[in-house]
Scaffold this motif. Structure first.
Motif, short mmCIF file in Angstrom:
data_model
loop_
_atom_site.label_atom_id
_atom_site.label_comp_id
_atom_site.label_asym_id
_atom_site.label_seq_id
_atom_site.Cartn_x
_atom_site.Cartn_y
_atom_site.Cartn_z
N GLU A 67 10.99 26.05 -47.54
CA GLU A 67 10.30 27.04 -48.36
C GLU A 67 10.77 28.44 -47.98
O GLU A 67 10.85 28.78 -46.81
N GLN A 68 11.13 29.20 -48.98
CA GLN A 68 11.53 30.61 -48.81
C GLN A 68 12.54 30.81 -47.67
O GLN A 68 12.29 31.57 -46.73
N PRO A 69 13.68 30.10 -47.74
CA PRO A 69 14.68 30.31 -46.68
C PRO A 69 15.18 31.76 -46.71
O PRO A 69 15.29 32.36 -47.79
N PRO A 70 15.44 32.35 -45.54
CA PRO A 70 15.37 31.76 -44.19
C PRO A 70 14.06 32.09 -43.45
O PRO A 70 14.03 32.01 -42.22
N LYS A 71 13.04 32.41 -44.19
CA LYS A 71 11.80 32.93 -43.58
C LYS A 71 11.23 32.00 -42.53
O LYS A 71 10.82 32.44 -41.44
N TYR A 72 11.18 30.70 -42.81
CA TYR A 72 10.50 29.77 -41.89
C TYR A 72 11.47 28.91 -41.07
O TYR A 72 11.03 28.00 -40.35
N GLN A 73 12.75 29.15 -41.17
CA GLN A 73 13.72 28.24 -40.57
C GLN A 73 13.60 28.14 -39.05
O GLN A 73 13.71 27.05 -38.48
N GLU A 74 13.36 29.24 -38.38
CA GLU A 74 13.23 29.18 -36.92
C GLU A 74 11.97 28.44 -36.51
O GLU A 74 11.98 27.67 -35.54
N ASP A 75 10.90 28.64 -37.26
CA ASP A 75 9.66 27.90 -36.98
C ASP A 75 9.88 26.40 -37.20
O ASP A 75 9.37 25.57 -36.42
#
Length: 363
Positions: free
Chosen positions: A194-202
Motif C-alpha cells: 500500500e502506498q509504496p514506498p511509505k510502508y516498505q520499511e515497516d
C-alpha cells in the motif's frame, strides 16, 4: 602532411583496408559482447518492473538471477506475507531456468495477476493444469489452442499476452512443482504494498520479526534491481574485461604490424623527408596521423556495423535482448583509438630514428 598521409594510404589500399577492418572487428567485438551481457540485464530489469511488484521476499541463499536457484520456500509463506499490515498482494512464484536459458514461471494466477493484470492479446487464463500463457515474443507461429512442449511436457496455449511481465511462459505453480520435483515450493514472493514506498520499511521489519522468517531476504524492487549490475556480478565484469582485453590486443598487433611494415617499406622516403629538414617529431606525427585516419575509418565502420547487427538480430530474434549500450559505444571508440595509437608508437619511433644518409642509400 595531409597529402602525404592520404597518398600513403591510397598507395597501399589493401593494407589500409585490412587495418581498418581489424579496428572495426575490435569495435564490433566490444559492442557485441556488451550488447548481449548488458542487454540481458536491462531486459531482465524491464521485465521485473513490468510484474507490478514493489518488494520481493526470497530465501537468503537465492541467486539474484531468478531461476538459477532451486525453489526453497514453502508456498504457504505467501499466506503469512499477505497478513502483514500494508501488504496488498503476496504472489508466490516458482521459476525454472531451462537449458536454453528460458525462464518458465510457475505462478498462482490470481495473486500474480493481482500484482498487475495480464494484457491479453487473445485467449484466457488457465483452464487446466496443462495450460500455458505465453507472451507475444514467444508467440510467432503459434495461436491459442496449439500445443507447445515445456520441460519435456506438452502444454496447451490458453492465452497470449503482451510481453514485459517477468517471463515469457507461465504455467500453474502446482504443475511446475510436479515437473521439477518442487511440489509446494516457491522461488520467491512478489509483494505489492500500500502506498509504496511509505510502508516498505515497516513491512520489512514485520516480515523479519515473524517466526521462521528471520533468515529471508527482504528487498524493495529498487534495491533488488540495483543489485543486478556488472559491478555486482563478478563473472560478468570479468567476461567484459576479457573481451575488451582481447579486442585491444588484436587492434594493437594489427596496427603494429601494418605500420612497422609500412615504415620499413618507406625507408628511402623517410630519408628524403629528413634530408629536406623534416624533424623527428614531424616523422612521428606523420606515422601517427596515418594511424589515426585508419583507426577513425575502422571505428566508424565498426559502430555502423554493430548497430546494423543489432537491428538485424532484434528483427530476427526479438527475445535475444541484444541492445547496444550507448556509454559503451564511446568506451569502444576510445579503446580502439588508443590501442591503434599505441600500436603505432614503436614504428613511429623507428621511422624517426632512421639516419638520413643510411636511408638515402637504402635500396
Amino acid at each position: 602532411m595531409n597529402k602525404l598521409v592520404v597518398g600513403n594510404l591510397v598507395h597501399r589500399p589493401l593494407r589500409s583496408l585490412i587495418s581498418a577492418l581489424a579496428i572495426a572487428i575490435e569495435v564490433i567485438m566490444i559492442l557485441s559482447i556488451t550488447a548481449i551481457l548488458l542487454g540481458k540485464i536491462d531486459g531482465f530489469k524491464a521485465r521485473q518492473n513490468g510484474i507490478g511488484m514493489d518488494m520481493i521476499v526470497r530465501p537468503s541463499a537465492t541467486n539474484n538471477f531468478i531461476g538459477m536457484s532451486a525453489a526453497g520456500a514453502s508456498i504457504k509463506v505467501a499466506d503469512i506475507l499477505a497478513k502483514i499490515p500494508h501488504v496488498a498482494v503476496a504472489a508466490p512464484v516458482n521459476v525454472h531456468l531451462t537449458n536454453s536459458l528460458d525462464s518458465i514461471y510457475g505462478i498462482d494466477y490470481k495473486s500474480f495477476n493481482d500484482l498487475l493484470p495480464f494484457s491479453y492479446i487473445s485467449g484466457t487464463s488457465f483452464q487446466g493444469p496443462n495450460d500455458v500463457i505465453i507472451d507475444d515474443y514467444a508467440a510467432p507461429g503459434k495461436k491459442v489452442g496449439d500445443s507447445i512442449k515445456i520441460l519435456d511436457h506438452d502444454f496447451r496455449i490458453c492465452g497470449i499476452v503482451e510481453h514485459g511481465k517477468g517471463g515469457r511462459k507461465f504455467i500453474p505453480i502446482e504443475t511446475m512443482g510436479a515437473l521439477t520435483e518442487s511440489e509446494g515450493k516457491a522461488s520467491m514472493f512478489y509483494l505489492r504494498t500500500e502506498q509504496p514506498p511509505k510502508y516498505q520499511e515497516d513491512i520489512r521489519k514485520a516480515i523479519l520479526a515473524t517466526d521462521g522468517m528471520s533468515q529471508y531476504d527482504v528487498k524493495t524492487a529498487d534495491e533488488y534491481l540495483s543489485a543486478i549490475s556488472p559491478s555486482r556480478l563478478p563473472y560478468m565484469s570479468t567476461a567484459i574485461k576479457v573481451v575488451v582485453g582481447i579486442s585491444l590486443v588484436i587492434g594493437f598487433l594489427v596496427i603494429f604490424q601494418s605500420m612497422y611494415t609500412a615504415v620499413m617499406e618507406r625507408t628511402r622516403e623517410i630519408g628524403i623527408l629528413k634530408s629536406m629538414g623534416a624533424s623527428r617529431s614531424y616523422i612521428v606525427a606523420l606515422v601517427l596521423r596515418e594511424t589515426a585516419v585508419i583507426a577513425a575509418i575502422g571505428i566508424v565502420l565498426g559502430v555502423v556495423s554493430s548497430f546494423a547487427l543489432s537491428f538485424i538480430l532484434e528483427a530476427r530474434f526479438p527475445t535475444l535482448d541484444f541492445v547496444i549500450n550507448l556509454p559503451w559505444v564511446w568506451k569502444a571508440v576510445v579503446i580502439a583509438f588508443v590501442g591503434a595509437l599505441l600500436g603505432a608508437l614503436y614504428p613511429a619511433y623507428k621511422a624517426a630514428s632512421k639516419d638520413p644518409i643510411d636511408a638515402l642509400a637504402y635500396e
